[in-house]
Enzyme design. Structure first.
Site, short mmCIF file in Angstrom:
data_model
loop_
_atom_site.label_atom_id
_atom_site.label_comp_id
_atom_site.label_asym_id
_atom_site.label_seq_id
_atom_site.Cartn_x
_atom_site.Cartn_y
_atom_site.Cartn_z
N ASP A 36 2.66 -4.51 26.24
CA ASP A 36 1.50 -5.41 26.33
C ASP A 36 1.90 -6.87 26.14
O ASP A 36 2.77 -7.20 25.33
CB ASP A 36 0.40 -5.06 25.31
CG ASP A 36 -0.41 -3.84 25.71
OD1 ASP A 36 -0.48 -3.55 26.92
OD2 ASP A 36 -0.98 -3.19 24.82
N ARG A 148 -9.71 -10.41 12.78
CA ARG A 148 -9.48 -9.51 13.91
C ARG A 148 -10.69 -8.65 14.22
O ARG A 148 -10.78 -8.04 15.29
CB ARG A 148 -8.28 -8.60 13.64
CG ARG A 148 -6.94 -9.31 13.54
CD ARG A 148 -5.83 -8.29 13.35
NE ARG A 148 -4.55 -8.87 13.01
CZ ARG A 148 -3.60 -9.19 13.90
NH1 ARG A 148 -3.82 -9.00 15.18
NH2 ARG A 148 -2.44 -9.68 13.49
#
Length: 227
Positions: A36, A148
């Protein structure tokens, strides 16, 4: 040798492997996030899996929060593999087999993200891996809400102290956080954060890995064109 996030940076991985030979480091422990947000996640996985097959007693691969199909779909790896659902399903089975954490040399707890309280390491399971893949250190005491998201927690210095005391450990080494210099010490040397992907998504950051020599933990920094 302890290696942080790679994120599809094959050049960084190749450099670290060359340094392994120069430093005569027999064992390598990777802290997760292999794919990723980088262009060569497939090549990184192939190289890491090949290393593991060739040296099963020397190479150790922990699971990161990007070793999940959901993250791969949104952050680039699924596109990199040509949106091949069958391949992603197969690689997800491998993700599920990766260990969540390990204790190194009887004194250092290694994990991708962090801890979830002052629990014993014996209670950690793959089924309940989320906090160990996602949580971050925090200056706030206790467990706090992370930027987050609401399901992710920050863990403070008191949590680290309790965790280390419960388990008779000296320190925590983790990845998960992009850092300008590639590494950061927290809580008076009780926690080390490593990031091994230079110029992550164009941030211009350096990268770092660590190795243990004669009982001492040492850090090596490198950039986009490592020397």
């Amino acid at each position: 040798m302890l290696v942080g996030d790679i994120h599809g940076d094959l050049d960084a991985l190749d450099f670290i492997i060359r340094m392994r030979e120069e430093l005569s480091c027999k064992h390598m422990l990777f802290l997760g996030d292999y794919v990723d947000r980088g262009m060569q996640g497939t090549e990184v996985l192939i190289k890491l899996f090949r290393l593991k097959l060739e040296e099963p007693q020397n190479i150790f691969l922990l699971r990161g929060n990007h070793e999940t199909a959901d993250m791969n779909i949104y952050y680039g790896f699924f596109e990199e593999i040509g949106f091949d659902q069958g391949f992603l399903l197969n690689i997800s089975r491998t993700y599920d087999r990766l260990p969540v954490a390990t204790v190194l040399s009887g004194h250092t707890f290694c994990v991708h993200g962090g801890i979830n309280g002052t629990e014993s390491v014996d209670t950690i399971t793959k089924e309940d891996a989320f906090p160990y893949l996602w949580n971050d250190p925090s200056r706030l005491p206790g467990l706090s809400i992370s930027s987050r998201g609401s399901t992710v927690k920050g863990f403070g210095p008191d949590i680290v102290d309790g965790f280390l005391e419960t388990n008779g450990l000296k320190r925590i080494v983790r990845g998960h956080t992009a850092l300008k210099t590639g590494y950061e010490w927290w809580f008076n040397g009780k926690l080390l954060s490593l990031f091994s992907c230079p110029d992550y998504v164009g941030l211009g950051n350096n990268a770092a890995f660590a190795f243990i020599e004669k009982g001492k933990l040492r850090i090596i920094n490198f950039g986009n064109q490592p020397q």
